[in-house]
Design a protein around this motif. Sequence first.
Motif, PDB file in Angstrom:
ATOM      1  N   UNK A 115       1.054  -1.719  -0.503  1.00  0.00           N
ATOM      2  CA  UNK A 115       0.230   0.346   0.081  1.00  0.00           C
ATOM      3  C   UNK A 115       0.978   0.933   0.260  1.00  0.00           C
ATOM      4  N   UNK A 116       1.967   1.164   0.395  1.00  0.00           N
ATOM      5  CA  UNK A 116       2.696   2.547   0.933  1.00  0.00           C
ATOM      6  C   UNK A 116       3.519   2.683  -0.378  1.00  0.00           C
ATOM      7  N   UNK A 117       4.191   1.607  -0.710  1.00  0.00           N
ATOM      8  CA  UNK A 117       5.093   2.389  -2.077  1.00  0.00           C
ATOM      9  C   UNK A 117       3.954   2.648  -2.808  1.00  0.00           C
ATOM     10  N   UNK A 118       2.797   1.885  -3.182  1.00  0.00           N
ATOM     11  CA  UNK A 118       1.564   2.029  -4.537  1.00  0.00           C
ATOM     12  C   UNK A 118       1.515   3.466  -3.731  1.00  0.00           C
ATOM     13  N   UNK A 119       0.979   4.459  -3.040  1.00  0.00           N
ATOM     14  CA  UNK A 119       0.440   6.069  -2.853  1.00  0.00           C
ATOM     15  C   UNK A 119       1.910   6.438  -3.256  1.00  0.00           C
ATOM     16  N   UNK A 120       3.119   5.987  -3.070  1.00  0.00           N
ATOM     17  CA  UNK A 120       4.422   7.231  -3.295  1.00  0.00           C
ATOM     18  C   UNK A 120       4.313   7.342  -4.769  1.00  0.00           C
ATOM     19  N   UNK A 121       4.045   6.073  -5.080  1.00  0.00           N
ATOM     20  CA  UNK A 121       4.484   5.867  -6.968  1.00  0.00           C
ATOM     21  C   UNK A 121       2.725   6.863  -7.439  1.00  0.00           C
ATOM     22  N   UNK A 122       2.418   7.161  -6.839  1.00  0.00           N
ATOM     23  CA  UNK A 122       1.394   7.458  -7.231  1.00  0.00           C
ATOM     24  C   UNK A 122       0.965   9.096  -7.381  1.00  0.00           C
ATOM     25  N   UNK A 123       1.785   9.479  -5.994  1.00  0.00           N
ATOM     26  CA  UNK A 123       2.197  10.799  -5.897  1.00  0.00           C
ATOM     27  C   UNK A 123       3.223  11.478  -6.854  1.00  0.00           C
ATOM     28  N   UNK A 124       4.616  10.749  -7.065  1.00  0.00           N
ATOM     29  CA  UNK A 124       5.494  10.386  -7.811  1.00  0.00           C
ATOM     30  C   UNK A 124       4.718  11.559  -9.176  1.00  0.00           C
ATOM     31  N   UNK A 125       3.985   9.978  -9.649  1.00  0.00           N
ATOM     32  CA  UNK A 125       3.243  10.579 -11.267  1.00  0.00           C
ATOM     33  C   UNK A 125       2.231  11.907 -10.411  1.00  0.00           C
ATOM     34  N   UNK A 126       1.677  12.045  -9.637  1.00  0.00           N
ATOM     35  CA  UNK A 126       1.214  13.528  -9.338  1.00  0.00           C
ATOM     36  C   UNK A 126       1.834  14.815  -9.620  1.00  0.00           C
ATOM     37  N   UNK A 127       3.295  14.162  -9.017  1.00  0.00           N
ATOM     38  CA  UNK A 127       4.537  15.398  -9.235  1.00  0.00           C
ATOM     39  C   UNK A 127       4.059  15.932  -7.562  1.00  0.00           C
ATOM     40  N   UNK A 128       4.014  15.303  -6.328  1.00  0.00           N
ATOM     41  CA  UNK A 128       3.181  16.025  -5.504  1.00  0.00           C
ATOM     42  C   UNK A 128       4.494  15.149  -4.282  1.00  0.00           C
ATOM     43  N   UNK A 129       6.305  14.507  -5.115  1.00  0.00           N
ATOM     44  CA  UNK A 129       6.774  14.143  -4.127  1.00  0.00           C
ATOM     45  C   UNK A 129       7.149  15.288  -3.463  1.00  0.00           C
ATOM     46  N   UNK A 130       8.642  15.114  -2.578  1.00  0.00           N
ATOM     47  CA  UNK A 130       9.531  15.924  -2.310  1.00  0.00           C
ATOM     48  C   UNK A 130      10.225  17.038  -3.133  1.00  0.00           C
ATOM     49  N   UNK A 147       2.180  12.142   8.285  1.00  0.00           N
ATOM     50  CA  UNK A 147       3.729  11.938   8.362  1.00  0.00           C
ATOM     51  C   UNK A 147       2.700  10.290   9.667  1.00  0.00           C
ATOM     52  N   UNK A 148       1.309  11.320   9.562  1.00  0.00           N
ATOM     53  CA  UNK A 148       0.258  10.760  10.541  1.00  0.00           C
ATOM     54  C   UNK A 148      -0.248   9.856   9.636  1.00  0.00           C
ATOM     55  N   UNK A 149      -0.332  10.008   8.476  1.00  0.00           N
ATOM     56  CA  UNK A 149      -1.081   9.608   7.311  1.00  0.00           C
ATOM     57  C   UNK A 149      -0.448   8.332   6.874  1.00  0.00           C
ATOM     58  N   UNK A 150       1.068   8.501   6.719  1.00  0.00           N
ATOM     59  CA  UNK A 150       1.135   7.143   6.234  1.00  0.00           C
ATOM     60  C   UNK A 150       1.643   6.120   7.570  1.00  0.00           C
ATOM     61  N   UNK A 151       2.359   6.612   8.407  1.00  0.00           N
ATOM     62  CA  UNK A 151       2.251   5.964  10.557  1.00  0.00           C
ATOM     63  C   UNK A 151       1.313   4.702   9.798  1.00  0.00           C
ATOM     64  N   UNK A 152      -0.319   5.667   9.966  1.00  0.00           N
ATOM     65  CA  UNK A 152      -1.513   4.822  10.286  1.00  0.00           C
ATOM     66  C   UNK A 152      -1.491   3.438   8.660  1.00  0.00           C
ATOM     67  N   UNK A 153      -1.380   4.639   7.406  1.00  0.00           N
ATOM     68  CA  UNK A 153      -0.583   3.366   6.162  1.00  0.00           C
ATOM     69  C   UNK A 153       0.052   2.146   6.641  1.00  0.00           C
ATOM     70  N   UNK A 154       0.906   2.191   6.937  1.00  0.00           N
ATOM     71  CA  UNK A 154       2.526   1.404   7.613  1.00  0.00           C
ATOM     72  C   UNK A 154       1.909   0.234   8.801  1.00  0.00           C
TER      73      UNK A 154
END
Length: 554
Positions: A115-130, A147-154
């Motif tokens: 789930x986490x890596x997929x979210x990061x890929x989505x944000x990467x494609x959207x251009x909302x990464x670091x 960060x809290x959201x990602x912690x919940x995801x993990x």
Amino acid sequence: MKTKKAQNVSEQSKWIHEFENLYILTYKSLYRHAKLIFNQEEKTKELLVQVYMEAYQRGEQLQKEKSPLDWLLKRSDFLAETKLEATKEMIEASYAEEKMQSKEAKKENLANLDETSLLLEIEDRLGIVEGDGEHAEEPEVSAGKRIGSLVLLVVASVLAIAGIWKVKHQLDLLQAPFERTFQQTEETEEKNENIEIQLGDKAVVLSESGQILYTIPLEESSLAGTHDYNEEIQTRDGWTYYLPCPERKDSQLSQVHPSLYHTLYRANSDQEIEIIAQDVDNFTFWEDGIYIMQYGSVQRISVDAAFATQQIGIYAAVEQDEIYLYDTLGRKLQTDVDGNYLYGDRIFKMSGNRIEDIQTAPHESDGVSYYLKEQENGKGQAIFCNKGGNEVLFESMGKSIDSFCIVGDWIYYSAWMKGKERGKQYSQLFRLSLTEADAEVEELHKRFPGRIWQLYYSEEGDQLYGNYCPKNWKSSYGVIAVISRSGQMSYLDDAELREREETTGNDRVEFVMMQDGQVYCYWEDCYWKKGEEPVAMWRRVLVIPDKNRVVMED
């Protein structure tokens, strides 16, 4: 991701935070649905990416949706078909498969994608990464939320791997609509309290406005411990609601007409009912809504909606070779003090709900009584009328009038007429107006062999039915004659039905009633001797299709 302190949080950064929460709350349901469509990890992943990218890009529209999960599922179906070559059959099959899957199978479906890596890929494609400009301006508070959201995801991923799938709040969130209010800060947002109502073996979770959110097994809800069905009869606001479920052991509505089985209807009088829905398994109420379980899904119907009406009546049923009469709604049949039930121009002699005998009811029209009576000097029967205590001869014909009935403003009758062949007997049909002064008798059909002993009118077919003995001078064998109002004559072909029982050849049928295109009759074999009244030896039931006719040429 980089974050900086700021006094005001941009709308963009707020939406990013909300989007990540949306992903957490809907990911499992959407992944399971995508996996059932394709059953391929590559296409499943690509479909999820496409759907969530569109959700992010159409955030303003999505925030107006009452159920974002439903919106995401609909978009996933559309994108699967238009972008990833899924067929409509594949999509329909995915919904059917999901309904049939066990809980364990649903757990297995979630085991393969991170789930986490997929979210990061989505944000990467959207251009909302670091490093993104807009994102870099987010304050620490927003970063903390992300960060809290990602912690919940993990944590959710760890729980899934560990097999802890019954953490109730987590499952609730997976199905709950995503509600968002931009005007409220996180500190002042209040959690909406959902309502649970029972619908059979399910608990239906509603929003405060009564919107259907999702269902869970009854035993996993706060309503656990109650029986797994709703009552067949419930009252609300002056109406009584009925849902006949004859398969239930304690059913109170097992005697309603079969056409009403699993039909939800309501009544506030004895004259008619309102049909709400068919193929219903359970129903209940909450505020101004009727909630029903239909075809395995929950539907809501407003109590103020307009519904089709149906008149209440009675119906016939064959049980153990007897004809029984029941109220359409399964209520006790209302008979007179002698146990008789008036049905059209017939009187049914009843034993409980069983029809024992059929008699001709008194004939009346416009306050005048009409009846058969022997004439003086042995002239046979004639039709007499009585008005205000004064009896007068109304009509005589041939050797004797055997039977008659009133239809509208006409009297129809069958008269025994003189025949050409010695030893045989013939009859003829006539009608006479009740309203025209000095009206002339109309001949309806030429003379035919035999006699019609009783004549009845059926509103359903707008036809006359008679107990007809075609060769009465040599046997009591009888059939049902069918006569149109214009005089066309036929009889019902029941020869094949009679083959089930051996008879003396003196068997006859007696018209009881017409229902749904079927003619219900009593069939009896008789001891017969010329010049004597036939004596029945046994009786059965025949239900003859009204369309089975043999035309009698005029």
